[in-house]
Enzyme design. Structure first.
Site, PDB file in Angstrom:
ATOM      1  CE  LYS A  22      -1.713   1.616   4.055  1.00 55.64           C
ATOM      2  NZ  LYS A  22      -1.485   3.015   4.413  1.00 55.64           N
ATOM      3  CB  CYS A 126      -4.799  10.895  11.917  1.00 55.14           C
ATOM      4  SG  CYS A 126      -3.207  10.174  12.140  1.00 55.14           S
ATOM      5  NE  ARG A 131       0.661  10.433  10.513  1.00 54.85           N
ATOM      6  CZ  ARG A 131       0.191   9.502   9.690  1.00 54.85           C
ATOM      7  NH1 ARG A 131      -1.026   9.046   9.845  1.00 54.85           N
ATOM      8  NH2 ARG A 131       0.937   9.037   8.719  1.00 54.85           N
ATOM      9  CG  ASP A 317       3.342   1.478   9.491  1.00 59.69           C
ATOM     10  OD1 ASP A 317       2.947   2.327  10.307  1.00 59.69           O
ATOM     11  OD2 ASP A 317       3.577   1.748   8.292  1.00 59.69           O
ATOM     12  NE  ARG A 409      -7.466   4.308   5.641  1.00 57.44           N
ATOM     13  CZ  ARG A 409      -6.742   5.222   6.269  1.00 57.44           C
ATOM     14  NH1 ARG A 409      -6.991   5.484   7.520  1.00 57.44           N
ATOM     15  NH2 ARG A 409      -5.796   5.856   5.656  1.00 57.44           N
TER      16      ARG A 409
HETATM   17  C1  EPZ Z   1       4.388   7.068   6.527  1.00 56.71           C
HETATM   18  O1  EPZ Z   1       3.653   8.116   7.128  1.00 56.71           O
HETATM   19  C2  EPZ Z   1       3.451   5.903   6.377  1.00 56.71           C
HETATM   20  N1  EPZ Z   1       2.327   6.270   5.511  1.00 56.71           N
HETATM   21  C3  EPZ Z   1       2.953   5.459   7.755  1.00 56.71           C
HETATM   22  O2  EPZ Z   1       2.130   4.313   7.583  1.00 56.71           O
HETATM   23  C4  EPZ Z   1       4.161   5.078   8.610  1.00 56.71           C
HETATM   24  O3  EPZ Z   1       3.706   4.751   9.900  1.00 56.71           O
HETATM   25  C5  EPZ Z   1       5.130   6.257   8.676  1.00 56.71           C
HETATM   26  O4  EPZ Z   1       5.498   6.673   7.327  1.00 56.71           O
HETATM   27  C6  EPZ Z   1       6.413   5.925   9.426  1.00 56.71           C
HETATM   28  O5  EPZ Z   1       7.042   4.823   8.824  1.00 56.71           O
HETATM   29  C7  EPZ Z   1       2.403   6.041   4.205  1.00 56.71           C
HETATM   30  O6  EPZ Z   1       3.422   5.615   3.673  1.00 56.71           O
HETATM   31  C8  EPZ Z   1       1.195   6.349   3.391  1.00 56.71           C
HETATM   32  P1  EPZ Z   1       6.567  10.321   8.626  1.00 56.71           P
HETATM   33  P2  EPZ Z   1       4.239   9.601   7.164  1.00 56.71           P
HETATM   34  O7  EPZ Z   1       6.506  11.610   7.889  1.00 56.71           O
HETATM   35  O8  EPZ Z   1       5.004   9.835   5.933  1.00 56.71           O
HETATM   36  C9  EPZ Z   1       6.981  13.551  12.117  1.00 56.71           C
HETATM   37  C10 EPZ Z   1       0.161   3.035   7.832  1.00 56.71           C
HETATM   38  O9  EPZ Z   1      -0.421   2.489   8.806  1.00 56.71           O
HETATM   39  N2  EPZ Z   1       6.859  14.581  11.072  1.00 56.71           N
HETATM   40  O10 EPZ Z   1       7.729   9.429   8.362  1.00 56.71           O
HETATM   41  O11 EPZ Z   1       3.109  10.500   7.472  1.00 56.71           O
HETATM   42  C11 EPZ Z   1       5.690  12.740  12.300  1.00 56.71           C
HETATM   43  O12 EPZ Z   1       4.764  13.425  13.113  1.00 56.71           O
HETATM   44  C12 EPZ Z   1       0.733   4.434   7.960  1.00 56.71           C
HETATM   45  O13 EPZ Z   1       0.275   2.486   6.719  1.00 56.71           O
HETATM   46  C13 EPZ Z   1       7.066  15.890  11.409  1.00 56.71           C
HETATM   47  O14 EPZ Z   1       7.355  16.232  12.567  1.00 56.71           O
HETATM   48  O15 EPZ Z   1       5.215   9.503   8.416  1.00 56.71           O
HETATM   49  C14 EPZ Z   1       6.215  11.474  12.905  1.00 56.71           C
HETATM   50  O16 EPZ Z   1       6.418  11.645  14.262  1.00 56.71           O
HETATM   51  C15 EPZ Z   1       0.428   5.065   9.266  1.00 56.71           C
HETATM   52  N3  EPZ Z   1       6.953  16.838  10.430  1.00 56.71           N
HETATM   53  C16 EPZ Z   1       7.568  11.285  12.208  1.00 56.71           C
HETATM   54  O17 EPZ Z   1       7.928  12.584  11.712  1.00 56.71           O
HETATM   55  C17 EPZ Z   1       6.651  16.510   9.143  1.00 56.71           C
HETATM   56  O18 EPZ Z   1       6.567  17.409   8.289  1.00 56.71           O
HETATM   57  C18 EPZ Z   1       7.573  10.302  11.044  1.00 56.71           C
HETATM   58  O19 EPZ Z   1       6.494  10.608  10.167  1.00 56.71           O
HETATM   59  C19 EPZ Z   1       6.459  15.152   8.811  1.00 56.71           C
HETATM   60  C20 EPZ Z   1       6.578  14.195   9.803  1.00 56.71           C
END
Ligand code: EPZ
Length: 430
Positions: A22, A126, A131, A317, A409
């Site tokens: 996904k 969420c 996030r 995840d 999903r």
């Molecule tokens: C991706 O989310 C995945 N989603 C998530 O999978 C996964 O849990 C996550 O990466 C971590 O591996 C998809 O690929 C669609 P991040 P993403 O940006 O990109 C902080 C699932 O169940 N952050 O790596 O949104 C954030 O709050 C989903 O399939 C900032 O502070 O995750 C978090 O603490 C859930 N500022 C950390 O970084 C930003 O601008 C990592 O988030 C962006 C992120």
């Protein structure tokens, strides 16, 4: 609203085909916005999120079609999608769409890079945490975008196009790496992205971008060098297997006992997960075309302590699924969640089945119990929901999981894949 009913206690035996990932399929679909030519994606999983994103892309004016139907000669290979973004008619991604699926925020970089303008709703919080998207916006600003926030929307402009630069992310972010990488492929000159996320799904998208004519070096490392091009072309790409689905079924086999081949699974994508399961006493073996997971009779050993980390560390995840497994370990395990601040929604639900879990800040201490007992539980987010399925498979008696739309999903044919291996699991519709 659909529910899932599980009569626990059956070991899993057989073969489970692993679907396309996904979290690769979604950003690959978004990459179609970067070219006016056709992008063909093979092995796309049939999931609610994929279908919703296809609708969102159609809203932008992307032509989308699907080839035939599944069940070809290789049963674990999914559908073939074609996307052609010849005329992008709408550069707005509305709140109603982005709030339903965060990944649709990732259209921002490609729209901006190709058309010099994008209005994308902020995704909001969420179930698993606040996030923020600051890293996405800072990255795009560094590429020369002018960004304002107006009425909950990111209003981004780059009238003279984006310009390559050096971007060092202060924190590893999968989404920000995706957004900036795609934008950089159409920027003028070289972009260097430091502290990039190394998740395999980013490598998969980068390889697809290279097929589309992008110049990217350092794929799979934390430093990506991108030489911008004036245009990208069409390409055909096969989505890599889902490492989270692989790890989830591996936890399910470990939890119930049994012996299952995860067909199409690739070890390098799931090393940290398999290492944790081996510590728990599970047998893991590479076999032709997949990975065999077995636990025959041996007790579940506690994993002592594990922390979620960016790839190649143990993935957030799979935190909930590993926790479900540890609820019946012979001893105490500690799991620390370092990626998201509120990703323990499953703890209260696991407790309803009799699990003994103490939460302290970002750390859960799980003391294994002799048995779990079936109960009614509530799915809260995608991965939390599937941890309840695993717990239900381990529990004595009947477990009913409410609000299973979360599962749809991200898990393709979950009940069918499990019941083909002997699980007593059924969906009750309505
Ligand atoms: C991706 O989310 C995945 N989603 C998530 O999978 C996964 O849990 C996550 O990466 C971590 O591996 C998809 O690929 C669609 P991040 P993403 O940006 O990109 C902080 C699932 O169940 N952050 O790596 O949104 C954030 O709050 C989903 O399939 C900032 O502070 O995750 C978090 O603490 C859930 N500022 C950390 O970084 C930003 O601008 C990592 O988030 C962006 C992120």
């Amino acid at each position: 609203m659909d529910r899932i009913k599980i009569a626990g206690g059956q070991p899993l035996r057989g073969t489970i085909p692993i679907s396309g990932a996904k979290n690769a399929a979604l950003p690959l679909m978004i990459a179609s916005l970067l070219t006016e030519d056709r992008l063909t994606l093979k092995n796309v999983p049939n999931l609610a999120d994929v279908n919703l994103l296809a609708r969102i892309l159609r809203n932008h004016g992307v032509d989308h079609s699907v080839d035939g139907k599944r069940a070809g000669p290789v049963p674990h290979l999914g559908e073939t999608f074609h996307f052609t973004a010849r005329d992008i008619v709408d550069t707005t991604a509305p709140y109603e769409m982005v709030s339903r699926m965060r990944a649709s925020f990732w259209v921002l970089g490609p729209l901006l890079a190709r058309l010099g303008v994008a209005n994308v709703s902020l995704p909001g919080g969420c179930a698993i945490g606040t996030r923020p998207v600051d890293l996405h916006l800072e990255g795009l600003k560094a590429l020369g975008a002018e960004i304002d926030i107006e009425a909950g929307y990111v209003v981004a402009k780059a009238p003279r196009g984006l310009r390559g630069t050096r971007i060092t992310f202060p924190k590893v972010s999968v989404g920000a790496t995706h957004n900036v990488l795609r934008a950089a492929t159409l920027a003028q000159g070289e972009t260097v992205i430091e502290n990039a996320a190394r998740e395999p799904e980013i490598g998969d998208v980068a390889e697809c971008l290279v097929r589309m004519g992008a110049h990217i070096e350092g794929i799979g490392t934390s430093t990506l060098h991108v030489q911008g091009r004036t245009r990208l072309e069409g390409a055909t790409h096969t989505v890599l297997p889902d490492r989270i689905e692989t790890g989830t079924f591996a936890c399910a086999v470990a939890a119930t006992g049994g012996d299952v081949v995860l067909e199409g699974a690739r070890r390098p994508l799931v090393e940290a997960t398999l290492a944790a399961l081996e510590k728990a006493g599970v047998t893991i073996e590479d076999v032709d075309g997949g990975i065999r997971v077995a636990r025959n009779g041996a007790a579940i050993a506690p994993i002592a302590r594990i922390e979620t980390e960016p790839f190649p560390g143990f993935p957030t995840d799979l935190q909930a699924q590993l926790m479900a497994l540890m609820t019946k370990a012979h001893g105490t395990s500690i799991i620390r969640e370092t990626i998201f601040e509120n990703r323990f929604m499953h703890v209260q639900e696991l407790a309803r089945l009799g699990a003994n879990i103490q939460l302290q800040g970002d750390q859960a201490t799980i003391t294994g119990v002799k048995r779990l007992n079936g109960a009614q539980v509530m799915a809260t987010d995608l991965r939390a929901s599937v941890s309840l399925v695993i717990a239900g498979l381990m529990a004595e008696g009947t477990t009913t999981i409410n609000r299973v739309y979360h599962l749809d999903r991200g898990f393709e044919r979950l009940e069918a894949k499990l019941s083909n291996c002997g699980a007593q699991i059924e969906r009750i519709t309505g």
